[in-house]
Design an enzyme around this catalytic site. Structure first.
Site, PDB file in Angstrom:
ATOM      1  N   ASP A  10       0.823  -1.217   0.000  1.00  0.00           N
ATOM      2  CA  ASP A  10       0.000   0.000   0.000  1.00  0.00           C
ATOM      3  C   ASP A  10       0.858   1.269   0.000  1.00  0.00           C
ATOM      4  OD1 ASP A  10      -2.423   1.354   0.039  1.00  0.00           O
ATOM      5  OD2 ASP A  10      -3.232   0.249   1.737  1.00  0.00           O
TER       6      ASP A  10
ATOM      7  N   ASP B  65     -10.062   3.584  -3.442  1.00  0.00           N
ATOM      8  CA  ASP B  65     -10.798   2.402  -2.983  1.00  0.00           C
ATOM      9  C   ASP B  65     -12.206   2.306  -3.566  1.00  0.00           C
ATOM     10  OD1 ASP B  65      -8.556   2.036  -1.524  1.00  0.00           O
ATOM     11  OD2 ASP B  65      -9.535   2.092   0.436  1.00  0.00           O
TER      12      ASP B  65
END
Ligand code: GLA
Length: 411
Positions: free
Chosen positions: A158, A213
């Site tokens: 990430d 997201d």
């Protein structure tokens, strides 16, 4: 004499290029080859469970992946997302949270492997993960060593808390660390498309997120103040222009699936179909232990999965839009095509398709769909029925926010 001088020059050249200060340590900054030759399929904890992960749940999910038929349908990876972490020890090695993972990650990997599945884990290029757990910044090689020791097969990496870092360099560092650790691990680049990972990611990772997201809605934007998350349709629209970057071993990743997390069946079906049309990784994000029949049917539709997993690895494309109905095409092996009509509107729509009147040219894939020169068999991938051939004009009603997904088969 001439030889001696040449030899001297050669030796000098060598020492200048090969052994000059700072240049005497060669790293391999590229991903492992031969992995993810079709878009990875599996499950990830984040969409449903966020930070609530523990070893009991992960084991149960692995059990359910087998008993639900998902493993048979092609799903392989069980990926633990954020928040599995405990502390680093005095030497800097990372350990799992002892309360959530008392048996350790190696035992969990053994359990998952014994079922013929693979285990994935999550870290972050920055100082901390998005959930505030220890990040890999400065510990890349140690973390990769640990993952390899534990038997990890997939790493999602990430991009939170990365002040001052450049994405390409940071992902190359973890790629080199994984190489050095020696275990073939799929590298999932998760920097949300910010630095155009499709332009530099092909040799670094096996897939890269193209957007922020996903949010569990069909057509909405969720505003969190400092950031936004995106509905299925919003994410789909953001894939425009990226298809030429995808192919075997390197995929655009429009984020994990929300199928089974509460959207109605028509929306879940459209979501799953479109992810297959764009050769997306199929990483389910629901509770596999509690699925209704419809969710299982969607997630395990082998004919739709075959479109996603087609070995040519060509991402599909939106060809046209008419009255809120989009027509998408994806070239498949043996001259076949997937065709998907996506009704984005909240009311049903009727479509009519005269195959012979529409020649589709895909200049990227160098393929043509010409129903005048080739007659294709038409197969409906959701009703699982054959519907004649492309000699016949297709007329159909598509319910609101749903799809008609077909395979045109040469044989
Ligand atoms: C980021 C990622 C998500 C998830 C969370 C975990 O938002 O994009 O997919 O991994 O972090 O904190």
């Amino acid at each position: 004499m001439r030889k001696t001088i040449l030899g001297l020059v050669a030796a000098l050249g060598l020492s200048l290029s090969g052994f000059a200060q700072g240049n005497n340590y060669a790293q391999n900054y590229t991903k492992f080859e031969g992995l993810a030759l079709t878009p990875p399929m599996g499950w990830n904890s984040w969409n449903k469970f966020a930070c609530n992960v523990d070893e009991k749940m992960i084991r149960e999910i692995a059990d359910a992946m087998v008993s639900s038929g998902m493993k048979d349908a092609g799903y392989t990876y069980i990926n633990i997302d954020d928040c599995w972490h405990g502390d680093r020890d005095s030497l800097g090695f990372i350990h799992p949270d002892p309360k959530r993972f008392p048996s350790g990650i190696k035992a969990l990997a053994d359990y998952v492997h014994a079922k013929g599945l693979k285990l994935g884990i999550y870290s972050d290029a920055g100082s901390q993960t998005c959930g505030g757990r220890p990040g890999s910044r400065g510990f890349e090689f140690q973390d990769a060593q640990m993952y390899a020791k534990w038997g990890i097969d997939y790493l999602k990496y990430d991009w939170c808390n990365t002040e001052g870092l450049k994405a390409e360099g940071a992902y190359k560092t973890i790629a080199a660390a994984l190489r050095k650790a020696g275990r073939p691990i799929v590298l999932s680049i998760c920097e949300w498309g910010t630095d155009k990972p499709w332009e530099w990611g092909q040799n670094v990772g096996h897939l890269w997120r193209t957007t922020g997201d996903i949010f569990n809605c069909f057509d909405c934007i969720e505003d969190h103040g400092t950031w936004k998350s995106w509905g299925v349709m919003q994410i789909l629209d953001k894939q425009e222009g990226l298809r030429e970057y995808a192919g075997p071993g390197h995929w655009n990743d429009p984020d994990m699936l929300e199928v089974g997390n509460g959207m109605p069946a028509n929306q879940d079906r459209a979501h799953f179909s479109m992810w297959a049309m764009i050769a997306a990784p199929l990483i389910s994000g629901n509770d596999l232990r509690n699925m209704n029949r419809q969710t299982v049917e969607i997630l395990t539709n082998k004919e739709v999965i075959a479109v996603d997993q087609d070995e040519l690895g060509i991402q599909g494309f939106r060809h046209s839009v008419k009255d809120s109905v989009e027509t998408w095409y994806k070239p498949l092996k043996n001259g076949d095509w997937a065709v998907c009509f996506l009704n984005r509107s909240k009311s049903p729509k009727t479509i009519e398709m005269n195959w012979e009147a529409n020649t589709i040219s895909d200049s990227f894939a160098k393929r043509e769909l010409n129903a005048r020169t080739t007659t294709y068999k038409v197969r409906n991938l959701w009703s699982k029925k054959d519907q004649g051939t492309t000699k016949k004009v297709l007329k159909a009603n598509i319910p609101a926010q749903d799809v008609l997904m077909l395979r045109l088969g040469k044989r």
